[in-house]
Design an enzyme around this catalytic site. Sequence first.
Site, PDB file in Angstrom:
ATOM      1  N   HIS A  56       0.941  -1.227  -0.137  1.00  0.00           N
ATOM      2  CA  HIS A  56       0.014   0.001  -0.080  1.00  0.00           C
ATOM      3  C   HIS A  56       0.911   1.203   0.033  1.00  0.00           C
ATOM      4  O   HIS A  56       0.262   2.286  -0.034  1.00  0.00           O
ATOM      5  CB  HIS A  56      -0.875  -0.087   1.201  1.00  0.00           C
ATOM      6  CG  HIS A  56      -0.081   0.318   2.441  1.00  0.00           C
ATOM      7  ND1 HIS A  56       0.432  -0.753   3.249  1.00  0.00           N
ATOM      8  CD2 HIS A  56      -0.027   1.343   3.382  1.00  0.00           C
ATOM      9  CE1 HIS A  56       1.120  -0.118   4.348  1.00  0.00           C
ATOM     10  NE2 HIS A  56       0.809   1.301   4.192  1.00  0.00           N
TER      11      HIS A  56
HETATM   12  C1  UD1 Z   1      -1.693   5.969   6.029  1.00  0.00           C
HETATM   13  C2  UD1 Z   1      -0.354   6.411   6.408  1.00  0.00           C
HETATM   14  C3  UD1 Z   1       0.553   5.032   6.359  1.00  0.00           C
HETATM   15  C4  UD1 Z   1       0.449   4.001   6.723  1.00  0.00           C
HETATM   16  C5  UD1 Z   1      -1.180   3.541   6.337  1.00  0.00           C
HETATM   17  C6  UD1 Z   1      -1.535   2.579   7.302  1.00  0.00           C
HETATM   18  C7  UD1 Z   1       0.043   8.865   5.914  1.00  0.00           C
HETATM   19  C8  UD1 Z   1       0.720   9.907   5.330  1.00  0.00           C
HETATM   20  N1  UD1 Z   1       0.134   7.536   5.533  1.00  0.00           N
HETATM   21  O1  UD1 Z   1      -1.498   5.844   4.551  1.00  0.00           O
HETATM   22  O2  UD1 Z   1       1.866   5.827   6.740  1.00  0.00           O
HETATM   23  O3  UD1 Z   1       1.173   2.939   6.552  1.00  0.00           O
HETATM   24  O4  UD1 Z   1      -1.831   4.587   6.649  1.00  0.00           O
HETATM   25  O5  UD1 Z   1      -2.411   1.582   6.570  1.00  0.00           O
HETATM   26  O6  UD1 Z   1      -0.572   9.053   7.196  1.00  0.00           O
HETATM   27  N2  UD1 Z   1      -9.212   4.758   2.336  1.00  0.00           N
HETATM   28  C9  UD1 Z   1     -10.380   4.237   2.528  1.00  0.00           C
HETATM   29  N3  UD1 Z   1     -10.896   3.956   3.631  1.00  0.00           N
HETATM   30  C10 UD1 Z   1     -10.238   4.270   4.654  1.00  0.00           C
HETATM   31  C11 UD1 Z   1      -8.834   4.788   4.794  1.00  0.00           C
HETATM   32  C12 UD1 Z   1      -8.116   5.167   3.339  1.00  0.00           C
HETATM   33  O7  UD1 Z   1     -10.928   3.967   1.513  1.00  0.00           O
HETATM   34  O8  UD1 Z   1     -10.785   4.051   5.750  1.00  0.00           O
HETATM   35  C13 UD1 Z   1      -8.627   5.112   0.959  1.00  0.00           C
HETATM   36  C14 UD1 Z   1      -8.747   6.396   0.499  1.00  0.00           C
HETATM   37  O9  UD1 Z   1      -9.020   6.099  -1.101  1.00  0.00           O
HETATM   38  C15 UD1 Z   1      -7.789   7.240   0.540  1.00  0.00           C
HETATM   39  C16 UD1 Z   1      -6.447   6.262   0.477  1.00  0.00           C
HETATM   40  O10 UD1 Z   1      -7.012   5.104   1.043  1.00  0.00           O
HETATM   41  O11 UD1 Z   1      -7.557   8.421  -0.166  1.00  0.00           O
HETATM   42  C17 UD1 Z   1      -5.261   6.576   1.195  1.00  0.00           C
HETATM   43  O12 UD1 Z   1      -5.508   6.931   2.673  1.00  0.00           O
HETATM   44  P1  UD1 Z   1      -4.736   7.764   3.650  1.00  0.00           P
HETATM   45  O13 UD1 Z   1      -5.137   7.980   5.028  1.00  0.00           O
HETATM   46  O14 UD1 Z   1      -4.258   9.075   2.929  1.00  0.00           O
HETATM   47  O15 UD1 Z   1      -3.324   6.956   3.520  1.00  0.00           O
HETATM   48  P2  UD1 Z   1      -2.950   5.586   3.662  1.00  0.00           P
HETATM   49  O16 UD1 Z   1      -2.498   5.098   2.507  1.00  0.00           O
HETATM   50  O17 UD1 Z   1      -3.820   4.798   4.282  1.00  0.00           O
HETATM   51  N1  UDP Z   2      -3.386  -5.868   9.171  1.00  0.00           N
HETATM   52  C1  UDP Z   2      -4.811  -6.375   9.496  1.00  0.00           C
HETATM   53  N2  UDP Z   2      -5.525  -6.638   8.526  1.00  0.00           N
HETATM   54  C2  UDP Z   2      -5.010  -6.743   7.157  1.00  0.00           C
HETATM   55  C3  UDP Z   2      -3.654  -6.333   6.979  1.00  0.00           C
HETATM   56  C4  UDP Z   2      -3.188  -5.662   8.018  1.00  0.00           C
HETATM   57  O1  UDP Z   2      -5.025  -6.340  10.473  1.00  0.00           O
HETATM   58  O2  UDP Z   2      -5.787  -6.897   6.132  1.00  0.00           O
HETATM   59  C5  UDP Z   2      -2.548  -5.471  10.357  1.00  0.00           C
HETATM   60  C6  UDP Z   2      -1.334  -6.021  10.371  1.00  0.00           C
HETATM   61  O3  UDP Z   2      -1.219  -7.279  11.226  1.00  0.00           O
HETATM   62  C7  UDP Z   2      -0.357  -5.013  11.363  1.00  0.00           C
HETATM   63  C8  UDP Z   2      -0.870  -3.656  10.766  1.00  0.00           C
HETATM   64  O4  UDP Z   2      -2.347  -4.054  10.294  1.00  0.00           O
HETATM   65  O5  UDP Z   2      -0.395  -5.048  12.413  1.00  0.00           O
HETATM   66  C9  UDP Z   2      -0.199  -3.077   9.759  1.00  0.00           C
HETATM   67  O6  UDP Z   2      -0.871  -1.764   9.026  1.00  0.00           O
HETATM   68  P1  UDP Z   2      -0.470  -1.226   7.671  1.00  0.00           P
HETATM   69  O7  UDP Z   2       0.371  -2.448   6.694  1.00  0.00           O
HETATM   70  O8  UDP Z   2      -1.797  -0.816   7.160  1.00  0.00           O
HETATM   71  O9  UDP Z   2       0.431  -0.191   8.210  1.00  0.00           O
HETATM   72  P2  UDP Z   2       1.861   0.295   8.218  1.00  0.00           P
HETATM   73  O10 UDP Z   2       2.480  -0.549   9.506  1.00  0.00           O
HETATM   74  O11 UDP Z   2       2.816  -0.091   7.303  1.00  0.00           O
HETATM   75  O12 UDP Z   2       2.143   1.491   8.756  1.00  0.00           O
END
Ligand code: UD1
Ligand code: UDP
Length: 358
Positions: free
Chosen positions: A205
Site C-alpha cells: 500500500h
Molecule cells: C496511511 C499512512 C501510512 C500508513 C497507512 C496504514 C500517512 C501519510 N500515511 O496511509 O503511513 O502505513 O496509513 O494503513 O499518514 N481509504 C479508504 N478507507 C479508509 C482509509 C483510506 O478507502 O478507511 C483510501 C482512500 O482512497 C484514501 C486512501 O485510502 O484516499 C489513502 O488513505 P490515507 O489515510 O491518505 O493514507 P494511507 O495510504 O492509508
Molecule cells: N493488518 C490487518 N489486516 C489486514 C492487513 C494488515 O489487521 O488486512 C494489520 C497487521 O497485522 C499490522 C497492521 O495491520 O499489525 C499493519 O498496518 P498497515 O500495513 O496498514 O500499516 P503500516 O504498518 O505499514 O504503517
Amino acid sequence: MKIALILGTRPEIIKMSPIIRLFEEKNIDYLIIHSNQHYSKNMDDVFFKELNLPTPDYSLGIGSADHGNQTGNMLIKIEEILLKEKPDVVLSQGDTNTVLAGILAASKQNIKTGHVEAGLRSYDRRMPEEKNRIICDTLSDYLFVPTRVQKEILLGEGIPENRIFVTGNTIVDAVLQHKELAMDKSKILSSLDLQEKQFVLLTAHRALNVDTKESLEKLVNLIGQINEITGFKVVYPMHPRTKAKLDQYNLNISNAICIEPLGYLDFLALEINAGLIVTDSGGIQEEACILGIPCITIRENTERPETISVGANKLVGLSIDSFKKAFKFHQNNTKEWENPFGSGHTSEKILEVIKSQQ
Ligand code: UD1
Ligand code: UDP
C-alpha cells in the site's frame, strides 16, 4: 495525571491497543482522540470491536484528503480538544499524518508529548512518513524507541539522551496478546482453502509503490510472478489505497487471491501460517520477524533494519530478479532468529517512564 492518546489509522489502533488495555487495568485517567484518518469499517471499527477497545472519547471525522488538508484539519480539531481537556501528556504512535498533527498540536501548547516507536529512519525523504518521523522526534519530550538502533540514531541527530527510552515495540505486546486467540478463533485458512506453510501472504500500500502508474505497473507485474517463483498460492488482503489506484489506472492483479482487508485475528492467523510474507508495510515486517516467518520487503529501504540483520527479512524493491534471490535465501536459511523488538512488556515500560517524569 491525565493522558490523551491520539490515533487514527489501522496500525495505530493495533499498536496502541496494549497501552489502552493497560491504562484500563491501572485505572489511569486517559482519553482517546480518534482522527478517523481511517474510517472504513474494515480499517477502523473492526479493530475496536475485535480488540475490545473502548469507544474513542472524540472522533474527529477527518477522513481522506491531500496531506496539507488532512493534517491541517486534524490540527484545528485536536487543538480545540487539548485546550478543553488540558491533558498532562499526549501519547501518539508511529509516523502517520495523525501522529504529526497530534504531536504538533500538543507541543505548541507545551503539553508533554510521548512518541511511541520513535527514532525509526528509512533515510528516504520521499516518504511522507519519514518527514513525519523527523518532526515528531524533534518535538517530543519522551521518545520511546524499540531498540538501541533508534537510540543511536537519535543521539546522532543531537537529541538529548535523557529524552530517549529503549522500551521495545508495543507490536510485540499486541502479537503475544492475540496470537492464541487468533489460532483458536480464526477460520480464515479453511475459508480461503489454504494449507499451512503453502501460501504467500502479500500486502502492498506504500505511496511510493502504488501512487504512480509506472510503479504500480511494476508491482502488478511482480505480484503476477510470485506464484510461479514460489510455487505457493498468493493471498492479498488489499489496502483501499491500492484498490483506488488500480481502479484509477485501470490495472488488474493476476495470479493472486485478492480479498478485502481483514480483521486482526484473521490477519494474524494468516501470518502465523504463511510460508512467506511479502509486504511493504512497516508493522507487517515486524510481525513476520516476531512470529518467525520469512519476509520479503518490496521496498528499496527499511526503517526496521533489525529484521534484516537477524536474517528474517530481505529488501528487493520491485525487482523480479532480486525477489528470486531473496526467496532462495529464505529457502536455504535454516537458522532461527531472536525477536529484536522486546519481550511484550513495552506498554508497562512506557507507563513507568511517564509516571516517573511527572
Ligand atoms: C496511511 C499512512 C501510512 C500508513 C497507512 C496504514 C500517512 C501519510 N500515511 O496511509 O503511513 O502505513 O496509513 O494503513 O499518514 N481509504 C479508504 N478507507 C479508509 C482509509 C483510506 O478507502 O478507511 C483510501 C482512500 O482512497 C484514501 C486512501 O485510502 O484516499 C489513502 O488513505 P490515507 O489515510 O491518505 O493514507 P494511507 O495510504 O492509508
Ligand atoms: N493488518 C490487518 N489486516 C489486514 C492487513 C494488515 O489487521 O488486512 C494489520 C497487521 O497485522 C499490522 C497492521 O495491520 O499489525 C499493519 O498496518 P498497515 O500495513 O496498514 O500499516 P503500516 O504498518 O505499514 O504503517
